[in-house]
Write an enzyme that holds these catalytic residues in place. Structure first.
Site, PDB file in Angstrom:
ATOM      1  N   PHE A 273       3.030   3.457   7.233  1.00  0.00           N
ATOM      2  CA  PHE A 273       2.492   2.188   6.722  1.00  0.00           C
ATOM      3  C   PHE A 273       3.227   0.982   7.301  1.00  0.00           C
ATOM      4  CE2 PHE A 273       1.611   5.332   3.435  1.00  0.00           C
ATOM      5  CZ  PHE A 273       0.329   5.026   3.037  1.00  0.00           C
TER       6      PHE A 273
ATOM      7  N   ASN B 184      12.546  -1.127   5.925  1.00  0.00           N
ATOM      8  CA  ASN B 184      13.617  -2.100   6.192  1.00  0.00           C
ATOM      9  C   ASN B 184      13.696  -3.204   5.134  1.00  0.00           C
ATOM     10  OD1 ASN B 184      11.453  -3.734   6.803  1.00  0.00           O
ATOM     11  ND2 ASN B 184      11.850  -3.802   9.015  1.00  0.00           N
TER      12      ASN B 184
ATOM     13  N   TYR C 267      -3.183  -7.866  16.689  1.00  0.00           N
ATOM     14  CA  TYR C 267      -2.874  -6.874  15.638  1.00  0.00           C
ATOM     15  C   TYR C 267      -3.802  -5.668  15.761  1.00  0.00           C
ATOM     16  CZ  TYR C 267      -3.249  -4.714  11.022  1.00  0.00           C
ATOM     17  OH  TYR C 267      -3.334  -3.811   9.994  1.00  0.00           O
TER      18      TYR C 267
ATOM     19  N   HIS D 269      -2.780 -13.451   1.670  1.00  0.00           N
ATOM     20  CA  HIS D 269      -4.041 -12.778   1.356  1.00  0.00           C
ATOM     21  C   HIS D 269      -4.810 -13.502   0.267  1.00  0.00           C
ATOM     22  CE1 HIS D 269      -1.807  -9.482   3.375  1.00  0.00           C
ATOM     23  NE2 HIS D 269      -2.979  -9.404   3.980  1.00  0.00           N
TER      24      HIS D 269
ATOM     25  N   ILE E  32       0.843  -1.203   0.000  1.00  0.00           N
ATOM     26  CA  ILE E  32       0.000   0.000   0.000  1.00  0.00           C
ATOM     27  C   ILE E  32       0.876   1.250   0.000  1.00  0.00           C
ATOM     28  CG2 ILE E  32      -1.936   1.188   1.124  1.00  0.00           C
ATOM     29  CD1 ILE E  32      -2.591  -1.485   2.529  1.00  0.00           C
TER      30      ILE E  32
HETATM   31  N1  UDP Z   1      -9.000 -16.637   3.321  1.00  0.00           N
HETATM   32  C1  UDP Z   1      -9.243 -17.939   2.913  1.00  0.00           C
HETATM   33  N2  UDP Z   1      -8.207 -18.659   2.390  1.00  0.00           N
HETATM   34  C2  UDP Z   1      -6.944 -18.154   2.246  1.00  0.00           C
HETATM   35  C3  UDP Z   1      -6.719 -16.811   2.656  1.00  0.00           C
HETATM   36  C4  UDP Z   1      -7.769 -16.080   3.187  1.00  0.00           C
HETATM   37  O1  UDP Z   1     -10.354 -18.458   3.041  1.00  0.00           O
HETATM   38  O2  UDP Z   1      -6.050 -18.871   1.772  1.00  0.00           O
HETATM   39  C5  UDP Z   1     -10.110 -15.842   3.876  1.00  0.00           C
HETATM   40  C6  UDP Z   1      -9.837 -15.304   5.274  1.00  0.00           C
HETATM   41  O3  UDP Z   1     -10.229 -16.249   6.247  1.00  0.00           O
HETATM   42  C7  UDP Z   1     -10.708 -14.042   5.277  1.00  0.00           C
HETATM   43  C8  UDP Z   1     -10.714 -13.592   3.816  1.00  0.00           C
HETATM   44  O4  UDP Z   1     -10.289 -14.724   3.057  1.00  0.00           O
HETATM   45  O5  UDP Z   1     -12.033 -14.363   5.639  1.00  0.00           O
HETATM   46  C9  UDP Z   1      -9.770 -12.445   3.558  1.00  0.00           C
HETATM   47  O6  UDP Z   1      -8.533 -12.785   4.130  1.00  0.00           O
HETATM   48  P1  UDP Z   1      -7.211 -11.952   3.884  1.00  0.00           P
HETATM   49  O7  UDP Z   1      -6.100 -12.691   4.573  1.00  0.00           O
HETATM   50  O8  UDP Z   1      -7.051 -11.694   2.430  1.00  0.00           O
HETATM   51  O9  UDP Z   1      -7.496 -10.552   4.566  1.00  0.00           O
HETATM   52  P2  UDP Z   1      -7.947 -10.175   6.078  1.00  0.00           P
HETATM   53  O10 UDP Z   1      -9.446 -10.177   6.076  1.00  0.00           O
HETATM   54  O11 UDP Z   1      -7.339 -11.150   7.012  1.00  0.00           O
HETATM   55  O12 UDP Z   1      -7.407  -8.795   6.259  1.00  0.00           O
END
Ligand code: UDP
Length: 352
Positions: free
Chosen positions: A99, A58, A167, A213, A38
């Protein structure tokens, strides 16, 4: 085949030559994490808007290649108080965009003290430098993970802060401290709570190691780099049982930062939720990547991931009304298309 430059290219080139002399005197912004996903897009937006930029990163998660060549770059760690202080002494920024941060909900549940150290202890080093060097404006990357049990969806700024993980808690602590630094020291600040940052620009993309993600992981399946996508739980209280999230394009997030920075001229503190106001389930995200990529995307249901709330959808009416924020990527499909385009062109991320 390389195209012959046209008249637009000439004007674009001329504008780039003129812009720095016209606007550079505006303000110098130090961007922590400006080599990250970002932050690097925000740096591009700042430079396009005529700001002087210093990136402090870093490179644990960020990439040197992602740093706009018009920005000064310092490879430094926020844990190193002397390095932070030296960066402020040398560059004398008038504003900070912060960030740099670990930002994984699941990891913070497994390793909570890592998040206290990163966001709070390292944040203290940064905030000390901000006060010691007389910086008057601070923009914090905050999170929708401040809202674990929202009473109202979409979630507005009136919602009570109940962090959903260590977090989220670490960001809440910094937000609260910014409140007190405003009261006691006059530091103007904006806390921008991102919902799910997603998508790519023409030149900047999402490249985390390891990737956790959803959208980039599903795209990796479409690119044949991963056999299948794991769906973390299909027993949530949502229409199809999978988690619902509000995906917001990085370029739209970057624009919100520019608006907030300018608004700090006349505001002492700002809190905004940044989302599109529409939720998409994990299954809908997978289906959209299927549509955009033409790949079948095998999926498997696995147990829930710790710390995941069922639904997170943001109400961004406040920033739209007060600052005129107008996200350009209002739907999931163009966001996924932008990500698919970048990842297809950079299958190994910045390494390729
Ligand atoms: N998710 C999933 N499988 C994956 C990664 C993420 O089902 O391999 C789901 C996760 O449980 C959440 C959504 O996708 O409900 C978005 O997750 P992400 O990690 O992208 O972002 P977050 O919501 O944690 O910021």
């Amino acid at each position: 085949m390389r195209e012959v430059p046209g008249i637009e290219d000439f004007f674009g080139f001329a504008a780039r030559l003129i812009r720095p002399t016209v606007f550079r005197s505006m303000m110098k912004v130090l961007v922590t994490g400006g080599a990250g996903y970002i932050g690097s897009v925000a740096v591009d937006a700042l430079i396009d808007a005529g700001f002087d930029v210093v990136v402090f990163d870093n490179l644990y998660m960020g990439h040197r290649e992602a740093v706009n060549p018009e920005a000064a770059f310092i490879e430094g760690d926020l844990a190193d108080k002397a390095a932070v202080d030296a960066a402020f002494a040398e560059h004398k920024p008038q504003a900070v965009m912060h960030f740099a941060s670990y930002s994984l909900v699941g990891e913070s549940v497994e390793n909570p003290l890592k998040y206290l150290g990163d966001n709070v202890t390292n944040g203290l080093n940064l905030l000390s430098a901000v006060l010691d060097h007389g910086v008057e404006r601070f923009i914090l990357s905050s999170t929708a993970n401040l809202f674990d049990q929202p009473e109202t969806i979409p979630i507005s700024e009136n919602e009570t802060l109940i962090p959903g993980s260590p977090y989220g808690e670490s960001k809440a602590i910094i937000e609260r401290y910014l409140f007190w630094l405003q009261k006691t020291k006059g530091l103007r600040y904006a806390a921008l709570r991102y919902f799910n940052a997603a998508g790519c620009t023409e030149v900047k993309g999402e490249d985390h190691t390891p990737e956790t993600h959803l959208i980039p992981l599903v795209i990796q399946v479409a690119l044949g780099q991963r056999e299948k996508i794991m769906i973390f739980g299909d027993d949530y209280d949502t229409p199809d049982g999978t988690c619902v999230r509000d995906y917001i394009h990085v370029a739209d997030l970057a624009q919100a930062h520019i608006l907030a920075l300018k608004a700090l001229d006349t505001n002492e503190s700002l809190h905004y939720n940044l989302g599109n106001g529409a939720g998409f389930s994990v299954k809908e995200v997978i289906e959209t990547v299927r549509e955009v990529s033409g790949h079948p995307i095998p999926a498997e249901i696995t147990p829930r991931r710790a710390g995941d709330p069922a639904i997170l959808v943001g109400d961004s009416t406040k920033i739209r009304k007060e600052l005129g924020w107008d996200p350009q990527f209002g739907d999931l499909k163009p966001i996924v298309e932008s990500a698919w385009k970048w990842h297809s062109a950079h299958p190994e991320g910045y390494g390729s």
